[in-house]
Motif scaffolding. Structure first.
Motif, PDB file in Angstrom:
ATOM      1  N   ARG A 195     -11.722   4.908   7.376  1.00 32.43           N
ATOM      2  CA  ARG A 195     -11.892   3.512   7.805  1.00 32.43           C
ATOM      3  C   ARG A 195     -13.304   3.019   7.492  1.00 32.43           C
ATOM      4  NH1 ARG A 195      -9.483   2.598  13.780  1.00 32.43           N
ATOM      5  NH2 ARG A 195      -9.858   0.430  13.158  1.00 32.43           N
ATOM      6  N   LEU A 222      -3.542   2.972   6.421  1.00 28.95           N
ATOM      7  CA  LEU A 222      -4.306   2.693   7.638  1.00 28.95           C
ATOM      8  C   LEU A 222      -3.551   1.748   8.563  1.00 28.95           C
ATOM      9  CD1 LEU A 222      -7.936   2.408   6.225  1.00 28.95           C
ATOM     10  CD2 LEU A 222      -7.024   4.208   7.716  1.00 28.95           C
ATOM     11  N   HIS A 250      -5.341  -4.540   7.776  1.00 31.41           N
ATOM     12  CA  HIS A 250      -5.122  -3.573   6.695  1.00 31.41           C
ATOM     13  C   HIS A 250      -3.875  -3.953   5.891  1.00 31.41           C
ATOM     14  CE1 HIS A 250      -8.353  -0.947   7.832  1.00 31.41           C
ATOM     15  NE2 HIS A 250      -7.836  -0.664   9.009  1.00 31.41           N
TER      16      HIS A 250
END
Length: 691
Positions: A503, A557, A566
């Motif tokens: 991330r 994600l 995302h």
């Protein structure tokens, strides 16, 4: 005779540049010193782009750059810059596009002539030292271009401006369309399959590349569509490659491509990216069909990476050269008498037959080793059991490897490239999952920790590590491919730190590369200067593009975290690139894979149990042995779940039971909890047949 004096490349970190540090050419690395000199002295620039394992780069270097007379012309009339394309793929792409505009073709070595303000006015690839085969001699070309620069600047400027305009248009990403559909996937897959070679497998004709990204898309398409003939063509292709000379039958690992259609005669380079992209295909085929051959080739290729490409610090080196002692392929080829002598009189006929070795040979009078016959065929021919064949061949191969090990090996390019390492980490993580080899996981995790510790400096991921030094800020592909690899590591050891780091890399990608106007990513960091154009490098070539891999990571994600931004990021990339992909399916193979994953109904598997419990491991193995590329896999350890629940709050809803338990949700519908690994394996059995 006095020792040769080094040029400005002597302090370079690139192995390719160092190869040229003692040329009589007054080479500079790309940078302000060379560019300032070109401006100050009003000299044109000769830019030579290549890489350390490029055969024709070596040839041109030997013929021209080591030639004192040619070097003197270069030094008198030009500022000469050497560039490693693997260090600066952005510059390589820009000037490759320019040469293709000028000549209609490209390749390496890439030879480009620039004005001091970096605009190209002439270019090509390999030039011989004297006129030959329709190509101008390099010395004559140098003098002619120098004269044109001095005497006909207006014409030269006109050419350079036209080329610059073309290159800038190539860097634009106009477009925007809807989400992918089943119909567009089907059209793309069958467009690729129209080029299937029914005699030798593979896509296209000679020279034949593995085309790993296209094959990977076709595996995903088979899983999505259930079209059985697609799997048959994939299996046929993988077997033909595995039995051919493109595969190193003794040492494992794949050469870069085959010069013939039948995969027999390779170009002998071994690149990290090929040997990282191919094992997942063989693992997919093994899981779908149970193929022992595919399982063996995947393992041997991963073993080659660990044995021959791993740096002590944990990263993986870039490549092995094609040449040994100045001769292409010398390290790998054999004559029949040599093989027979090593095998011994009792085994010689079996071993030479197994390896396709003949007195005449298949490559310039020598033999590139192949495996044209199966173990069963050899057993029938020599009146032996398959076990006897295997025992004899294994012993002979070990002795042949020992003999080969005493030869002068090819040069190894010992730079670590982040994007390529991301692919290797992914391959090793998948190998650990499917083959149950913990050493693959340990190598993958060590590499990831090394990259995160040594190549991330003050929120910048660097692309290159060589002998303890980092260089070149990372490109979008470096961030995206490493992030994807970290998610694969998470599905191997379930340490939440890998998800957190993935991330973080994607957040840095947004900060450094994102075009807020259309949602795609530039190739180069916003703070890095680029000549001519700041491109987006949208095409999937031998590696996935930064954009297509960013879309894949974003989808993963979203599935892990539920964070809608995302998903929006992935959809923005797909929508923007869809028109280009429909027009040119070959240039967007990995994007088609991402679009297939986007259209495949989601499969969410959450296992709750202590990873040290054998019953938990049995559930995991049931998951790993099924080819389910759309699967999202999470393991919650009830005794150590604080970090996981903070990172993925939805996991708080999953409570432990009396035994390890699997929670499986397919297409937003959840099944009753599963504790029996056989039941889980049955539920995960893929559509389209499976084993």
């Amino acid at each position: 005779m006095s020792e040769p004096r080094p040029n400005h490349l002597i302090d370079a970190t690139s192995p390719y540049l160092k190869q040229h540090a003692y040329n009589p050419v007054d080479w500079y690395p790309w940078g302000s010193e060379a560019l300032d000199r070109a401006h100050r002295e009003d000299r044109p620039i000769f830019l030579s782009i290549g890489y350390s394992t490029c055969h024709w780069c070596h040839v041109m270097a030997h013929e021209s750059f080591e030639n004192p007379a040619i070097a003197a012309i270069m030094n008198e009339h030009f500022v000469n810059i050497k560039l490693d394309r693997e260090e600066r793929p952005d510059l390589d792409e820009t000037y490759m596009n320019a040469v293709q505009v000028l000549t209609g073709h490209g390749g390496w070595p890439l030879s480009v002539f620039l004005t001091p303000d970096l605009k190209p006015f002439y270019g090509g690839t390999y030039f011989p030292p004297e006129d030959r085969g329709g190509l101008p001699g390099f010395s004559r070309l140098l003098l002619a271009l120098s004269q044109t620069y001095q005497q006909n600047r207006e014409q030269l400027t006109s050419v350079s401006l036209k080329v610059e305009s073309h290159v800038q248009r190539l860097g634009e990403v106009a477009g925007g369309g809807g989400d992918p559909t089943r119909e567009t996937l089907e059209a793309a897959a069958h467009h690729l399959l129209d080029d299937f070679d029914p005699e030798n497998g593979g896509l296209g004709r000679a020279p034949k590349f593995p085309r790993s990204l296209e094959l990977d898309f076709l595996f995903h398409y088979y899983h999505f569509s259930g079209e059985a003939p697609v799997l048959g063509k994939l299996g046929f292709t993988l077997e033909k490659m595995a039995r051919g000379g493109i595969y190193d039958q003794l040492g494992g690992g794949f050469h870069r491509y085959s010069v013939d259609a039948a995969w027999v005669v390779p170009h002998f380079e071994k690149m990290l990216y090929d040997n990282a992209l191919l094992p997942p295909l063989y693992l997919a085929h093994h899981r779908l069909t149970g193929s022992d051959l595919s399982r063996r080739i995947a393992g041997e290729t991963l073993d080659f990476i660990l044995r021959e490409m791993r740096a002590p610090e944990g990263g993986f080196y870039a490549a092995w050269d094609a040449d040994s002692e100045g001769v292409e392929g010398k390290y790998y080829v054999w004559d029949r008498e040599e093989v027979a002598e090593v095998a011994g009189p009792e085994a010689a006929d079996l071993v030479t037959a197994a390896l396709g070795v003949t007195p005449a040979g298949n490559f310039e009078g020598a033999n590139i080793l192949t495996r044209p016959r199966s173990r069963a065929e050899l057993a029938e021919r020599f009146q032996l059991s398959p076990e006897q064949v295997a025992q004899t061949l294994n012993a002979a191969f070990e002795r042949l490897n020992q003999v080969r090990g005493r030869r002068v090996p090819p040069h190894r390019d010992e730079k670590v490239i982040v994007a390529w390492n991301g692919l290797a980490i992914t391959a090793l993580a998948l190998g650990a999952q499917v083959l149950g080899e913990r050493r693959y996981y340990e190598a993958a995790a060590l590499a990831a920790r090394f990259l995160l510790a040594d190549l991330v400096k003050e929120n910048t991921l660097f692309r290159i590590w060589t002998a303890g030094q980092v260089s070149v800020p990372g490109f979008s592909e470096d961030y995206a491919l490493l992030a994807n690899a970290l998610l694969d590591l998470y599905e191997t050891d379930f340490d939440p730190v890998w998800v957190s780091e993935a991330r973080r890399l994607m957040a840095l990608m947004d900060e450094k590369f994102l075009d807020g106007g259309d949602g795609t990513y530039f190739y180069v960091d916003r703070d890095q200067a680029t000549p001519l154009v700041r491109s987006k490098s949208i095409y999937d070539q031998v590696l996935p593009s930064g954009n297509s891999m960013a879309a894949r990571v974003s989808l993963r994600l979203y599935r892990l975290t539920g964070a809608v931004h995302h998903q929006e990021r992935a959809q923005a990339i797909m929508r923007q690139l869809n028109p280009h992909a429909r027009e040119n399916p070959w240039g967007f193979a990995h994007l088609w894979t991402v679009q297939t994953l986007f259209l495949t109904p989601p499969l969410d598997l959450t296992i709750v149990g202590d990873p040290q419990d054998a019953r938990t491991q049995e559930l995991l193995q049931a998951a790993y042995q099924s080819y389910r590329p759309e699967r999202r896999l999470v393991l919650k350890n009830p005794t150590d779940c604080v970090a996981l629940e903070e990172l993925l709050p939805w996991t708080r809803d999953y409570e432990p039971g009396e035994a390890p338990v699997a929670h499986l949700c397919r297409d937003f519908t959840c099944l009753p909890a599963i504790t029996d690994p056989r039941e889980l394996a049955a539920e995960l059995s893929p559509p389209g047949g499976g084993k």
